[in-house]
Design an enzyme around this catalytic site. Structure first.
Site, PDB file in Angstrom:
ATOM      1  N   SER A  34       0.546  -1.046  -0.023  1.00 44.66           N
ATOM      2  CA  SER A  34       0.043  -0.178  -0.205  1.00 44.66           C
ATOM      3  C   SER A  34       0.993   1.309   0.122  1.00 44.66           C
ATOM      4  O   SER A  34       0.698   2.167  -0.760  1.00 44.66           O
ATOM      5  CB  SER A  34      -0.916  -0.094   1.257  1.00 44.66           C
ATOM      6  OG  SER A  34       0.037  -0.158   2.354  1.00 44.66           O
ATOM      7  N   GLU A  35       2.116   1.370   0.693  1.00 44.04           N
ATOM      8  CA  GLU A  35       2.926   2.320   0.758  1.00 44.04           C
ATOM      9  C   GLU A  35       4.396   1.755   0.719  1.00 44.04           C
ATOM     10  O   GLU A  35       4.678   0.955   1.428  1.00 44.04           O
ATOM     11  CB  GLU A  35       2.717   3.275   1.805  1.00 44.04           C
ATOM     12  CG  GLU A  35       1.776   4.473   1.525  1.00 44.04           C
ATOM     13  CD  GLU A  35       0.211   4.116   1.490  1.00 44.04           C
ATOM     14  OE1 GLU A  35      -0.617   4.653   1.162  1.00 44.04           O
ATOM     15  OE2 GLU A  35       0.296   3.109   2.229  1.00 44.04           O
ATOM     16  N   THR A  36       5.219   2.772   0.011  1.00 44.01           N
ATOM     17  CA  THR A  36       6.811   2.388   0.062  1.00 44.01           C
ATOM     18  C   THR A  36       7.074   3.814   0.736  1.00 44.01           C
ATOM     19  O   THR A  36       6.937   4.916   0.072  1.00 44.01           O
ATOM     20  CB  THR A  36       7.310   2.032  -1.183  1.00 44.01           C
ATOM     21  OG1 THR A  36       6.766   0.731  -1.652  1.00 44.01           O
ATOM     22  CG2 THR A  36       9.118   1.961  -0.901  1.00 44.01           C
TER      23      THR A  36
END
Length: 201
Positions: free
Chosen positions: A47-49
């Protein structure tokens, strides 16, 4: 080019649970373009890096860093769980002994600190949404799609986060709420202006 990369599960003490985020450590001598960061985030497919950049001191010694977040498709202005994951990597994986870490971000300076109970505390901006008095047709289409046919009473929007909050009627049951399953690709295609980057129901 070789970049240290971690995957950390936020909000849990159990392996293979919580909310995963990738954390990429970018040293002072490395410059990554927005395009390269976007490609790394797409390849990580979480979902996020988070991209943590050194400022004045190395990761294991410093207390002030840069921080940006990318989803597999775009950069976002704020991500709590990826901030928490970044602090956990610095504190736990790299042995940073600072009591608090500050991160320069698109949402201002965020602080992560060691708590007495061993957890990590975060100071995040409130970014309170404002009620949409006269929502556009595109905004109403996004709200209707996100609510999956359930009745809603008001819409609120945060310009800082580009998030729309859809307030459902009070008589919506828990079962109805849990059954909401919008087509997220279809949902985001309803607002082509880029004004809305996320929806909370």
């Amino acid at each position: 080019m070789s970049l240290p990369m971690y995957q950390a599960d936020a909000f849990t003490e159990e392996p293979f649970s919580g909310n995963p985020a990738a954390v990429c450590l970018v040293s002072r001598d490395v410059t990554l373009s927005d395009d390269v960061m976007a490609k790394i985030a797409a390849e990580m497919n979480l979902s996020e890096t988070a991209f943590v950049t050194e400022k004045d001191s190395p990761f294991a010694l410093g207390s002030h860093f840069g921080l940006r977040w990318f989803t597999p498709t775009c950069e976002v202005n704020l991500c709590g769980h990826a901030t928490l994951a970044s602090a956990a990597v610095l504190f736990q994986a790299l042995g940073n002994r600072s009591e608090a870490l500050s991160f320069d971000t698109a949402s201002g300076v965020l602080t992560a600190r060691r708590e007495a109970d061993g957890f990590i505390g975060l100071d995040l901006p409130l970014n309170p949404p404002v009620e949409e008095a006269d929502p556009s047709a595109a905004t109403m289409a996004v709200a209707n799609h996100a609510a999956c046919g359930l009745s809603w009473t008001s819409l609120h929007y945060s310009a800082a986060t580009k998030k729309l909050v859809v307030r459902l009627r009070d008589n919506v049951s828990r079962a109805q709420l849990e059954a909401i399953a919008p087509d997220t690709n279809g949902l985001m295609s309803l607002d082509r202006s880029g004004r809305i980057r996320g929806v909370m129901v």
